[in-house]
Design an enzyme around this catalytic site. Structure first.
Site, PDB file in Angstrom:
ATOM      1  N   CYS A 261       0.790  -1.241   0.000  1.00 21.48           N
ATOM      2  CA  CYS A 261       0.000   0.000   0.000  1.00 21.48           C
ATOM      3  C   CYS A 261       0.814   1.279   0.000  1.00 21.48           C
ATOM      4  O   CYS A 261       0.659   2.103  -0.909  1.00 21.48           O
ATOM      5  CB  CYS A 261      -0.934  -0.010   1.199  1.00 21.48           C
ATOM      6  SG  CYS A 261      -1.964  -1.477   1.222  1.00 21.48           S
TER       7      CYS A 261
HETATM    8  C1  UGA Z   1      -1.114   0.281   5.640  1.00 25.35           C
HETATM    9  C2  UGA Z   1      -1.895   1.241   6.558  1.00 25.35           C
HETATM   10  O1  UGA Z   1      -1.327   1.253   7.870  1.00 25.35           O
HETATM   11  C3  UGA Z   1      -3.372   0.835   6.646  1.00 25.35           C
HETATM   12  O2  UGA Z   1      -4.082   1.788   7.419  1.00 25.35           O
HETATM   13  C4  UGA Z   1      -3.947   0.796   5.218  1.00 25.35           C
HETATM   14  O3  UGA Z   1      -5.308   0.413   5.207  1.00 25.35           O
HETATM   15  C5  UGA Z   1      -3.164  -0.197   4.400  1.00 25.35           C
HETATM   16  O4  UGA Z   1      -1.774   0.227   4.368  1.00 25.35           O
HETATM   17  C6  UGA Z   1      -3.763  -0.205   3.014  1.00 25.35           C
HETATM   18  O5  UGA Z   1      -3.708   0.824   2.323  1.00 25.35           O
HETATM   19  O6  UGA Z   1      -4.416  -1.186   2.654  1.00 25.35           O
HETATM   20  P1  UGA Z   1       0.039  -2.124   5.951  1.00 25.35           P
HETATM   21  O7  UGA Z   1       0.575  -1.944   4.556  1.00 25.35           O
HETATM   22  O8  UGA Z   1      -0.569  -3.413   6.342  1.00 25.35           O
HETATM   23  O9  UGA Z   1      -1.101  -0.995   6.264  1.00 25.35           O
HETATM   24  O10 UGA Z   1       1.297  -1.898   6.907  1.00 25.35           O
HETATM   25  P2  UGA Z   1       1.721  -0.946   8.113  1.00 25.35           P
HETATM   26  O11 UGA Z   1       1.557  -1.663   9.382  1.00 25.35           O
HETATM   27  O12 UGA Z   1       1.114   0.381   7.988  1.00 25.35           O
HETATM   28  O13 UGA Z   1       3.310  -0.833   7.825  1.00 25.35           O
HETATM   29  C7  UGA Z   1       3.802  -0.366   6.563  1.00 25.35           C
HETATM   30  C8  UGA Z   1       5.315  -0.309   6.540  1.00 25.35           C
HETATM   31  O14 UGA Z   1       5.794   0.771   7.331  1.00 25.35           O
HETATM   32  C9  UGA Z   1       6.022  -1.564   7.070  1.00 25.35           C
HETATM   33  O15 UGA Z   1       7.085  -1.879   6.185  1.00 25.35           O
HETATM   34  C10 UGA Z   1       6.560  -1.133   8.425  1.00 25.35           C
HETATM   35  O16 UGA Z   1       7.719  -1.828   8.796  1.00 25.35           O
HETATM   36  C11 UGA Z   1       6.846   0.332   8.177  1.00 25.35           C
HETATM   37  N1  UGA Z   1       6.850   1.170   9.400  1.00 25.35           N
HETATM   38  C12 UGA Z   1       5.694   1.352  10.101  1.00 25.35           C
HETATM   39  C13 UGA Z   1       7.998   1.812   9.812  1.00 25.35           C
HETATM   40  O17 UGA Z   1       9.076   1.681   9.176  1.00 25.35           O
HETATM   41  N2  UGA Z   1       7.968   2.620  10.925  1.00 25.35           N
HETATM   42  C14 UGA Z   1       6.833   2.807  11.639  1.00 25.35           C
HETATM   43  O18 UGA Z   1       6.872   3.572  12.631  1.00 25.35           O
HETATM   44  C15 UGA Z   1       5.670   2.158  11.221  1.00 25.35           C
END
Ligand code: UGA
Length: 424
Positions: A261
């Protein structure tokens, strides 16, 4: 209510299973026979915590088919098909268009509601989906049927919880009847409803993901500066996040964001801005910082290991985040690619994502345990914050050099090894 869900991917299945749990009857429509069979056997076609249980508990109200005829009997049709990236970063709407045409052909005699849940650029629901439905059905939107846009905010791994206890539910529609129906459908979920126009709802989804991605790149840029000054960026962001205007989540510095996403949605906004003659300077920088993080990991590795040629490097973590087998846009992909370009030998370990990564890199060594990957390694890169990595003993490596991309290795395990965090 009778609900059709078009597209039994991660958004569609979670949506269908959760709406079945509040008493609705769900028919999934998909082209993949394997998914159809699994859903008809109450087996989850993807791994998502709690999903299997929900499908089983509600199996009497759930069925799946490849036949769009079920649309005619439904009160609501959710379009949940994928919107992959095109070469220029824009999104490919072909699945959405195909779904709209097929749905249109089957719209029944009574009023029905078609809801777009797929992530689509602003204007798509009213300017593309609605006309396609009208053309295919010969009916008129606003009287014979209505359209709405209802974005999802589901995180992989905790998607069921996010669906059941959302921060908000966004409903984009100009129709009072559609609004009332969706209000009723979402009544069991105790969350504020934000009702707006379809294009605003479409933009809310992109603006939310892009802001979360921006927070991460911001944390990474500040983190890089903190590292130069010997400041602990996690402490900085902890204090920064205590300001309620900022909020503490998504400020964890690390190897960058991946997944299906954030990168796709940020690129789509950049492309949409470009098409509109509105350059998205900030979002370009967000992607640049994100693209740089894997290279920073390798620079830190080289600082300690030297030339990577013929070096044995362990890569721990292949999934884009813990709790999933999804490797899409995982930060470990550019890292492994560069290691191979520089003729290093890669041993990789992940508790869930090995099979998926094997399809991208068939020729590297995949181990059954992290210890095996570390055996004889001249260096190690930690790419995913799987909690199990916090327990590892790195002292038995050929050279105990660990570059941590996720702040997963605790302080007490850092003594007796050469340890560097990407931003700390
Ligand atoms: C993300 C959004 O959080 C959801 O709200 C949204 O619905 C979804 O995309 C979508 O568009 O369908 P997701 O892709 O499952 O969800 O993953 P996240 O938990 O948001 O993490 C995304 C990335 O950011 C991961 O690689 C994670 O490691 C990274 N991340 C997250 C960081 O590097 N630092 C942080 O503080 C948080």
């Amino acid at each position: 209510m009778q609900i059709c869900v078009i597209g039994a991917g991660y958004v569609g299945v979670v949506t269908g299973a959760c709406l079945a749990s509040t008493g609705n009857h769900i028919t999934f429509i998909d082209i993949d026979q394997d998914k159809i069979d699994r859903l008809n056997n109450a087996t989850a076609p993807i791994y998502e915590e709690g999903l299997q249980e929900l499908l089983q508990e509600n199996r009497k109200r759930i069925s799946a088919t490849d036949d769009y005829d079920a649309v005619a009997d439904s009160d609501v049709v959710f379009i949940c098909v994928g919107t992959p990236s095109r070469e220029n970063g824009g999104i490919d709407l072909s699945y959405v268009k195909k779904a709209a045409e097929q749905v249109g052909k089957r719209l029944g005699e009574r009023w029905q509601l078609v809801v777009v849940k797929s992530t689509v650029i602003p204007g798509t629901t009213m300017n593309i989906v609605k006309p396609l439905l009208e053309q295919a059905s010969g009916k008129t939107a606003g009287s014979d049927f209505d359209v709405a846009m209802n974005p999802e905010f589901l995180r992989e791994g905790i998607a069921i919880q996010d669906f059941m206890q959302p921060d908000r539910i966004v409903i984009g529609t100009t129709s009072q009847q559609a609004r009332e129906l969706l209000e009723k459908l979402y009544e069991p979920f105790d969350a504020p409803l934000y009702v707006t126009s379809p294009s605003t709802a479409e933009m809310v989804k992109y603006a939310s993901n892009a802001l979360l991605a921006t927070k991460i790149s911001y944390a990474n840029e500040i983190g890089s500066l903190c590292k130069q000054h010997g400041i602990d960026t996690y402490q900085v962001m902890e204090a920064v996040g205590m300001d309620h205007r900022i909020a503490s989540s998504f400020l964890r510095a690390g190897a960058g964001f991946g997944g299906s996403c954030f990168p796709k949605d940020v690129r789509a906004l950049i492309a949409t801005g470009g098409d509109a003659g509105q350059p998205m300077h900030l979002l370009r920088a967000v992607m640049q910082v994100n693209d740089m993080q894997p290279h920073r990991m390798l620079e830190l590795l080289k600082k300690h290991v030297g030339d990577l040629k013929d070096k044995h490097i362990a890569v721990l973590g292949l999934a884009f985040k813990p709790g999933t087998d999804d490797i899409r846009e995982s930060r470990s992909i550019p890292v492994i690619r560069t290691l191979l370009d520089q003729n290093a030998h890669v041993s990789a370990y992940d508790p869930m994502a090995t099979d998926n990564m094997r399809e991208v890199f068939p020729d590297i060594c995949y181990t059954d345990s992290p210890e095996e990957a570390l055996d004889d390694a001249d260096g190690c890169l930690v790419m995913t914050d799987w909690p199990m990595f916090a327990e590892l003993d790195f002292t038995g490596m050929a050279q105990p050099i660990v570059i941590d991309g996720r702040r997963v290795i605790p302080e007490e395990k850092r003594t007796d090894i050469t340890y560097e965090g990407i931003c700390w």
